[in-house]
Motif scaffolding. Sequence first.
Motif, PDB file in Angstrom:
ATOM      1  N   GLY A 264       0.812  -1.214   0.000  1.00 17.38           N
ATOM      2  CA  GLY A 264       0.000   0.000   0.000  1.00 17.38           C
ATOM      3  C   GLY A 264       0.845   1.263   0.000  1.00 17.38           C
ATOM      4  O   GLY A 264       0.304   2.375   0.012  1.00 17.38           O
ATOM      5  N   TYR A 265       2.144   1.113  -0.009  1.00 11.63           N
ATOM      6  CA  TYR A 265       3.110   2.212  -0.087  1.00 11.63           C
ATOM      7  C   TYR A 265       4.380   1.612  -0.670  1.00 11.63           C
ATOM      8  O   TYR A 265       4.462   0.385  -0.873  1.00 11.63           O
ATOM      9  CB  TYR A 265       3.378   2.813   1.311  1.00 11.63           C
ATOM     10  N   ILE A 266       5.371   2.439  -0.940  1.00 15.30           N
ATOM     11  CA  ILE A 266       6.626   1.942  -1.514  1.00 15.30           C
ATOM     12  C   ILE A 266       7.705   2.042  -0.450  1.00 15.30           C
ATOM     13  O   ILE A 266       8.128   3.139  -0.090  1.00 15.30           O
ATOM     14  CB  ILE A 266       7.002   2.741  -2.774  1.00 15.30           C
ATOM     15  N   PRO A 267       8.140   0.910   0.110  1.00 13.70           N
ATOM     16  CA  PRO A 267       9.095   0.931   1.220  1.00 13.70           C
ATOM     17  C   PRO A 267      10.470   1.462   0.789  1.00 13.70           C
ATOM     18  O   PRO A 267      10.886   1.326  -0.368  1.00 13.70           O
ATOM     19  CB  PRO A 267       9.202  -0.539   1.633  1.00 13.70           C
ATOM     20  N   GLU A 268      11.176   2.058   1.779  1.00 11.49           N
ATOM     21  CA  GLU A 268      12.541   2.501   1.547  1.00 11.49           C
ATOM     22  C   GLU A 268      13.411   1.305   1.133  1.00 11.49           C
ATOM     23  O   GLU A 268      13.167   0.186   1.599  1.00 11.49           O
ATOM     24  CB  GLU A 268      13.125   3.117   2.831  1.00 11.49           C
ATOM     25  N   PRO A 269      14.417   1.547   0.295  1.00 12.60           N
ATOM     26  CA  PRO A 269      14.876   2.831  -0.235  1.00 12.60           C
ATOM     27  C   PRO A 269      14.293   3.177  -1.610  1.00 12.60           C
ATOM     28  O   PRO A 269      14.669   4.179  -2.183  1.00 12.60           O
ATOM     29  CB  PRO A 269      16.383   2.602  -0.359  1.00 12.60           C
TER      30      PRO A 269
END
Length: 632
Positions: free
Chosen positions: A188-193
Amino acid sequence: MCGIVGVLDTRGARAIDEALLRRMNETQHHRGPDEGDIYIEPGVGFGHRRLSVIDVASGQQPMANEDGSVLVCYNGEIYNFRELTAELKALGHSFRTRSDTEVIVHAWEQWGADCVSHFRGMFAFGLWDRKQQLMFLARDRLGVKPLFYTLLPDGLFAFGSELKSIRSLQGLDRRIDPRAVEDYFAYGYIPEPRTIYEGALKLAPGHTLTQRVGQPLAQPCRYWDVPFKMHHGMTESDAAGELVTRLREAVKIRLVAEVPLGAFLSGGVDSSAVVAMMAGLADGPVNTCSIGFKDAAFDESEYAAQVAAQYRTDHHTEQVDTDDYGLLDTLADLYDEPYADSSAIPTYRVCQLARRRVTVALSGDGGDENLAGYRRYRYAMAEQSVRGRIPAGLRKPLFGTLGRWYPKADWAPRMFRAKTTFEALSRDLVEGYFHGVSFMSDAMRKRLFSEQFRRQLQGYHAIEVMRGHADRAPTDDPLSTIQYLDMKTYLPGDILTKVDRASMAHALEVRVPLLDHKLVEWISGLSPSLKLHGSEGKYLFKKSMEKYLPHDILYRRKQGFAVPLAQWFRGPLRSRVREALLGANLADTGIFNQRYLAELVEQHESGRRDYSTPIWSLLMFDAFLRKELRGD
């Protein structure tokens, strides 16, 4: 709190384009509407937008040391800056201001890259050392403040507080990263990095990066991690007392400001505990704010009002229409890349409300990750208990078969929705937890993506993000391991990203005492049974707060900032869903299986399935694409 940008010519000392630097800086005007300035010398440029909070009169940036050889551009708050100022003065450094920014400059002179280990606070900064010909970037330990960076093909290194600040750079590779797409539809989001773009990166929490002139893109360096070193010989009563003492101190150091200060008050355990500590430290009434919903099923404002009355805060509540879906395109503008946490809508509204009365607000974010408050921790530990009693050779084929054949029954009571549990039990701890938190399951993503796109992934799977963190986890305990995974993924990638963008959209600074790194370190050393005790999450925290908060605040069922997505998509947003999921934007990417998109829409509209979460993630991806096509 501020917005920062910077550029470095890694191939020499070419003239920096002033118009370009100003353009980068002004994309973040909302983060710092009080003041703005740029600095340029051959090969280097900084830009800064300021929200004045501490040393309002003389804290302008970029800021330099005495001879101008070290400059810093900084976003955040260093809460121990007064102690560090005294320490650095004793070591012979001279200060011209009363700001925490100047502490960074002299700390770099004194300790070099190790300066970050001396800072207690939330921060992201870029520092130029002319003598050493290097740019030093740093991000705080938990990732409260963001930092993006890139190295362009022409050798220009650039960074900024938000992705929009570097997105328009000529030469930036803006091709969509297939791995980021896989990550997005899983988390649901783009994790780091990673970012959505091939050519841009996020600096991970607890990392620094030292980019030298004449060198290729540097690799980030970790300077801190959650230790999970167990405390021994501590009774439950002693631990509860020390938790209160440490929380009070974490709150106290966050009350320093030269502008109006208050707190979010949702009526949950974490925000209520923060307000209780503030009330005991403040000279007058604490400013608190909350939002209520017209639909009682989503409204917690009565609990917030209960705590406000107990502590006689100056409390303000604003009722929001449950059908507050007009922010969809606004969210795409705020987050710059696909982001699918729908609670960003009420978060945006509560920040909007708070900014009318204060410039700084304390929040209760971080308590669930720190103290095991999420229900999913309870489910994960129950599953792990079963795993421990059945040999893997039997467990995997048995539950794997049951998971494949058991029907998906979103409509049924929870006790009959066993498909996800069976699937989780066939996996190990990390794979089971990943499966439990995924926005879309492995099977759904396989159907969602086109064959062409699956080939582009080249076998990449989003679980690799969690596997990488699990391999580095400083603990073997199952509960501590999944808490660690959340602190590395969900906390910075979702929760803190949501709050940073929503608050900065209104030039509001948010401080998070439950993520004070010293408090986090200490809590990590508590026995897991003091965090999740049977089926009670945040066990010790709730026990420690019993003398401060009512029983029904502490022990009622956790509600959260929910919005009625399923109703929206069958009602007022039905045409928007059809336009987005079945329209040209998604089709033209070549990423998606159009037949499966049509199936999602038809089955959700009919009521046979609740596909609200996948549909919302697709709507937000479509909103991102629309923004890209506009060329923003």
